[in-house]
Structures are given as C-alpha cells and as structure tokens.
Motif scaffolding. Sequence first.
Motif, PDB file in Angstrom:
ATOM      1  N   LEU A  78      64.298  18.560 -34.616  1.00 19.46           N
ATOM      2  CA  LEU A  78      65.152  17.605 -35.327  1.00 19.46           C
ATOM      3  C   LEU A  78      64.489  17.026 -36.582  1.00 19.46           C
ATOM      4  O   LEU A  78      65.076  17.069 -37.674  1.00 19.46           O
ATOM      5  CB  LEU A  78      65.589  16.487 -34.378  1.00 19.46           C
ATOM      6  CG  LEU A  78      66.609  16.863 -33.295  1.00 19.46           C
ATOM      7  CD1 LEU A  78      66.884  15.655 -32.407  1.00 19.46           C
ATOM      8  CD2 LEU A  78      67.910  17.362 -33.930  1.00 19.46           C
ATOM      9  N   PRO A  79      63.278  16.462 -36.485  1.00 19.51           N
ATOM     10  CA  PRO A  79      62.683  15.895 -37.702  1.00 19.51           C
ATOM     11  C   PRO A  79      62.335  16.948 -38.742  1.00 19.51           C
ATOM     12  O   PRO A  79      62.248  16.638 -39.936  1.00 19.51           O
ATOM     13  CB  PRO A  79      61.429  15.172 -37.193  1.00 19.51           C
ATOM     14  CG  PRO A  79      61.112  15.814 -35.891  1.00 19.51           C
ATOM     15  CD  PRO A  79      62.438  16.210 -35.301  1.00 19.51           C
ATOM     16  N   ALA A  80      62.143  18.204 -38.298  1.00 23.91           N
ATOM     17  CA  ALA A  80      61.855  19.268 -39.260  1.00 23.91           C
ATOM     18  C   ALA A  80      63.028  19.505 -40.202  1.00 23.91           C
ATOM     19  O   ALA A  80      62.852  19.992 -41.322  1.00 23.91           O
ATOM     20  CB  ALA A  80      61.511  20.562 -38.524  1.00 23.91           C
ATOM     21  N   LEU A  81      64.233  19.135 -39.774  1.00 19.44           N
ATOM     22  CA  LEU A  81      65.410  19.268 -40.636  1.00 19.44           C
ATOM     23  C   LEU A  81      65.457  18.165 -41.698  1.00 19.44           C
ATOM     24  O   LEU A  81      65.991  18.368 -42.798  1.00 19.44           O
ATOM     25  CB  LEU A  81      66.687  19.221 -39.793  1.00 19.44           C
ATOM     26  CG  LEU A  81      66.836  20.320 -38.726  1.00 19.44           C
ATOM     27  CD1 LEU A  81      68.069  20.054 -37.876  1.00 19.44           C
ATOM     28  CD2 LEU A  81      66.907  21.698 -39.377  1.00 19.44           C
ATOM     29  N   GLY A  82      64.920  17.000 -41.370  1.00 21.27           N
ATOM     30  CA  GLY A  82      64.999  15.867 -42.290  1.00 21.27           C
ATOM     31  C   GLY A  82      63.820  15.737 -43.232  1.00 21.27           C
ATOM     32  O   GLY A  82      63.953  15.188 -44.332  1.00 21.27           O
ATOM     33  N   LEU A  83      62.648  16.246 -42.834  1.00 21.82           N
ATOM     34  CA  LEU A  83      61.443  16.058 -43.643  1.00 21.82           C
ATOM     35  C   LEU A  83      61.576  16.603 -45.058  1.00 21.82           C
ATOM     36  O   LEU A  83      61.283  15.886 -46.028  1.00 21.82           O
ATOM     37  CB  LEU A  83      60.236  16.669 -42.934  1.00 21.82           C
ATOM     38  CG  LEU A  83      58.897  16.548 -43.664  1.00 21.82           C
ATOM     39  CD1 LEU A  83      57.759  16.326 -42.676  1.00 21.82           C
ATOM     40  CD2 LEU A  83      58.596  17.796 -44.502  1.00 21.82           C
ATOM     41  N   PRO A  84      61.986  17.856 -45.260  1.00 20.59           N
ATOM     42  CA  PRO A  84      62.022  18.370 -46.633  1.00 20.59           C
ATOM     43  C   PRO A  84      63.033  17.641 -47.510  1.00 20.59           C
ATOM     44  O   PRO A  84      62.816  17.485 -48.719  1.00 20.59           O
ATOM     45  CB  PRO A  84      62.396  19.848 -46.454  1.00 20.59           C
ATOM     46  CG  PRO A  84      63.104  19.910 -45.141  1.00 20.59           C
ATOM     47  CD  PRO A  84      62.431  18.873 -44.288  1.00 20.59           C
ATOM     48  N   VAL A  85      64.122  17.186 -46.922  1.00 18.02           N
ATOM     49  CA  VAL A  85      65.133  16.452 -47.693  1.00 18.02           C
ATOM     50  C   VAL A  85      64.555  15.138 -48.194  1.00 18.02           C
ATOM     51  O   VAL A  85      64.675  14.781 -49.369  1.00 18.02           O
ATOM     52  CB  VAL A  85      66.395  16.209 -46.837  1.00 18.02           C
ATOM     53  CG1 VAL A  85      67.420  15.397 -47.623  1.00 18.02           C
ATOM     54  CG2 VAL A  85      66.998  17.534 -46.376  1.00 18.02           C
ATOM     55  N   PHE A  86      63.899  14.410 -47.290  1.00 12.65           N
ATOM     56  CA  PHE A  86      63.318  13.128 -47.691  1.00 12.65           C
ATOM     57  C   PHE A  86      62.224  13.330 -48.729  1.00 12.65           C
ATOM     58  O   PHE A  86      62.197  12.655 -49.764  1.00 12.65           O
ATOM     59  CB  PHE A  86      62.747  12.389 -46.473  1.00 12.65           C
ATOM     60  CG  PHE A  86      62.203  11.031 -46.806  1.00 12.65           C
ATOM     61  CD1 PHE A  86      63.003   9.913 -46.717  1.00 12.65           C
ATOM     62  CD2 PHE A  86      60.899  10.881 -47.259  1.00 12.65           C
ATOM     63  CE1 PHE A  86      62.509   8.659 -47.064  1.00 12.65           C
ATOM     64  CE2 PHE A  86      60.390   9.639 -47.608  1.00 12.65           C
ATOM     65  CZ  PHE A  86      61.202   8.524 -47.508  1.00 12.65           C
ATOM     66  N   TRP A  87      61.308  14.240 -48.446  1.00 20.20           N
ATOM     67  CA  TRP A  87      60.144  14.432 -49.306  1.00 20.20           C
ATOM     68  C   TRP A  87      60.567  14.835 -50.716  1.00 20.20           C
ATOM     69  O   TRP A  87      60.057  14.329 -51.716  1.00 20.20           O
ATOM     70  CB  TRP A  87      59.237  15.489 -48.678  1.00 20.20           C
ATOM     71  CG  TRP A  87      57.879  15.585 -49.293  1.00 20.20           C
ATOM     72  CD1 TRP A  87      57.389  14.882 -50.349  1.00 20.20           C
ATOM     73  CD2 TRP A  87      56.817  16.440 -48.872  1.00 20.20           C
ATOM     74  NE1 TRP A  87      56.110  15.250 -50.627  1.00 20.20           N
ATOM     75  CE2 TRP A  87      55.730  16.206 -49.730  1.00 20.20           C
ATOM     76  CE3 TRP A  87      56.690  17.390 -47.858  1.00 20.20           C
ATOM     77  CZ2 TRP A  87      54.521  16.889 -49.604  1.00 20.20           C
ATOM     78  CZ3 TRP A  87      55.480  18.052 -47.734  1.00 20.20           C
ATOM     79  CH2 TRP A  87      54.416  17.802 -48.587  1.00 20.20           C
ATOM     80  N   ALA A  88      61.524  15.764 -50.824  1.00 20.32           N
ATOM     81  CA  ALA A  88      61.908  16.269 -52.138  1.00 20.32           C
ATOM     82  C   ALA A  88      62.722  15.261 -52.946  1.00 20.32           C
ATOM     83  O   ALA A  88      62.668  15.268 -54.173  1.00 20.32           O
ATOM     84  CB  ALA A  88      62.697  17.572 -51.982  1.00 20.32           C
ATOM     85  N   LEU A  89      63.466  14.385 -52.274  1.00 18.15           N
ATOM     86  CA  LEU A  89      64.370  13.472 -52.981  1.00 18.15           C
ATOM     87  C   LEU A  89      63.802  12.063 -53.174  1.00 18.15           C
ATOM     88  O   LEU A  89      64.319  11.296 -53.992  1.00 18.15           O
ATOM     89  CB  LEU A  89      65.708  13.370 -52.247  1.00 18.15           C
ATOM     90  CG  LEU A  89      66.516  14.672 -52.148  1.00 18.15           C
ATOM     91  CD1 LEU A  89      67.816  14.433 -51.379  1.00 18.15           C
ATOM     92  CD2 LEU A  89      66.811  15.237 -53.531  1.00 18.15           C
ATOM     93  N   ALA A  90      62.753  11.697 -52.430  1.00 16.85           N
ATOM     94  CA  ALA A  90      62.238  10.327 -52.523  1.00 16.85           C
ATOM     95  C   ALA A  90      61.661  10.034 -53.904  1.00 16.85           C
ATOM     96  O   ALA A  90      61.884   8.954 -54.470  1.00 16.85           O
ATOM     97  CB  ALA A  90      61.175  10.096 -51.441  1.00 16.85           C
ATOM     98  N   SER A  91      60.915  10.983 -54.472  1.00 20.24           N
ATOM     99  CA  SER A  91      60.337  10.753 -55.799  1.00 20.24           C
ATOM    100  C   SER A  91      61.430  10.587 -56.848  1.00 20.24           C
ATOM    101  O   SER A  91      61.359   9.711 -57.724  1.00 20.24           O
ATOM    102  CB  SER A  91      59.418  11.920 -56.175  1.00 20.24           C
ATOM    103  OG  SER A  91      58.308  11.986 -55.313  1.00 20.24           O
TER     104      SER A  91
END
Length: 385
Positions: A100-113
């Motif tokens: 589950l968190p593997a689905l959310g990590l790249p979205v957060f990381w790429a869009l937070a900056s």
Amino acid sequence: MLLPILLLSAAGFTVLTTEFIIVGLLPSIARDLEVSVPQAGLLVTLFAFTVAALGPFLTAYFARFKRKPLFITILLMFAFANTLAALAPNIWVMGFARLLPALGLPVFWALASETAVDIVGPEYAGRAIAKIGFGIVCATVFGIPVGTLISDAWGWRSAFAILAVVALAKALLLWVYLPATHVARASVTLRSQLSLLRSPLMIGHIVLSVLVFSGMFTAYTYLADILERLAGFDGTLVGWCLMGFGAVGLIGNSLGGRMVDRHPLIASIVFSAFMIGAMVALIPSIHSSLALAAAMAIWGISQSALFLVSHVRLMKAAPHAPAFAASLNIAGGNLGIGLGAMVGGQVIDTYGLGSLGFAAAGFILLSILLALMLMTAKPRAAASA
C-alpha cells in the motif's frame, strides 16, 4: 509560509522512513513471522519493485489532483498500512501492508517539491526544495537506526505502530496548516514526458541509477544481520551502529551536493569507488572496532552522497522535464533496491553473509564503467542535438 514547507519536509521524512525502516528490523521480523531473513528481505523487493513499476505513471496521473487533499490521503494511507504492519500475523499480511505505501511514496516524493515552489513562489524555489530534500535525507540517515532502537526496546511491531501515529498526526497538521495550491499545469503531457525514454543517453542514466542502488542494497538490506551474526552485536548496539552510519551520511550529503553541481558523472564515479573499498573491507574488519568503524563511515558517506547525486544527475540530464526525470530516478533507484535485496538474499543462501560485500561491489563496479561510457557519449549527444 515557512511552516507548510517544514510540514511537507516532515511528511517526506515519514514517507521515506516507512520504506527504509524495515532494513533494520528484518532479523526480528523474520524470527517473529517464522521465515528466513532472505525471505523477509523480499518485503524490501516488493516495496521497491512496486515503486519502480508504477511510480512514474501514478505520479503523472495524480499530478492533476489538488495537492492538499492528495497529500493528506497519502498520509492516511500510510497510517493504515503501518497499523496493518504492526498487527500482521504472517508474511502475507505483512506483504500487503508494504504494498500500500509503495503506491503513495512516488506520488508524494515527486510532487512535494513542486508544491513547495507553488507555495513560496519561483524566486524562493531553491530554498524550498532544499527544505523538502532535508526531510528525505533525514529519513535515509536516521529512519533506519531509530526504528532499530525502538524495535530493540519494545519490539519491531512498535516501530510500525509509532510510524502509524506519526503519519496520522502529520496528516492532521497538513489539513490545518497546508494552504490550497493550484493544480499543476497540464501543458507537459505524459506523452511528451515519455518521449525522454527515446534518448539512449537518458536510458543510460536510468540504468546507472539501477546499478548504483542495486549495489547499495545488495549489502545494506542485510547490514543489521551482518552486525548481529558476524560481529556478534546485540540489537541495541546494532541500532547505534546504524545511527552512526546515518550520521556520517550528513557529511556525504554535503559533499555530494557540492560535487554534483560541478560534474554529476564524476561525482558518481568518485563516491562509487569509495563505496567499493568500504564494502569489500567491511567483513575483514568485522572484529576490529576501529577498522569496522572506518569501513562503515566511508560506506555511509558514499551511500548518502550517491542518493543525492543520482537524483540531481537525472534531473540535469533532462532540464526540460526535471520532475519526470526525478520520477524516473525514483523508479530506477527502487528497481535497484528491490533487485539488490533479492540478489543479496540469494548470495546469503548460496555463499553466506561474508560474500555480500563482493556481490555488492560488483554492481558498483559496473556503474563506474557505465558512467565512464556516458561521459564519452555526452559530447556526441550534444553535438547531434
């Protein structure tokens, strides 16, 4: 507007810690769930391969959503997943809790900056991104050892339980303090971004990230096991060793940041060379406190530097689409993490823990050779453009 940026940085720390915390907990998880350490290591592979396979596409899809509710939803998902991990009765439930968190990590990381820049404005973009990056660096530096110390004191399940509470708390803080931001412009289409993959030079940079991270995590995934079984350290001492490993990583982050601005590929080669020496020297130094500390320090500095160098290297290779290039580095790096964990498990089963350093060094040596090839290819690519 400093508080929202700091909260995004803190949320990034929680997101990345969720991925890496399991490295220090593998021996305890394996014993409790009645599987071998290499089998438990497949949890690292599952997480990393999911990010690698789906990360760029999920990021491109969710880029059109409003940031505030998106980030809050991701953190709530992390809270649920970590709660499930804390309660997992077997390896299968644990696997789902890692998926589950593997689905959310790249979205957060790429869009937070990108969101941080939207909050403060382009004139302060560098400082905003640096603050987001600090949370990510702290996750790679301190997340694993802190989790290991918590596990030794109260059990590995408590580490995931605490992460769940922290994720929930940060979701609430973002709900209160994160301002609404505009949705990213749709002018850069997924198709135009995917066109980057037609560039042989870009493919080479992605493969370089895969090799670097494969080398790192062939050995690093099982570092806690090495310190327990070969050095004879107890859980508390392992935690402090990992803390020291992470602390010197702050030096590597600083050195990597300076070198990567001058020449990304040379920076990759230099830190990779130091990492090979440290990995090969680790096992022979295992019974000498001074030599072991030196090997782990050089490894920790080099590894932290290569996290930053790899990320910036790909962004510099695609200046017209740096965000998508960053997502490709996330994908390539996680493919390497998963591959490294899998190869490391096979090496342990076949040759024993003592051979991990040589297997990891083999990947890093290949990365150096590829970086040298990319250095010679770059002028030709530029000339043909």
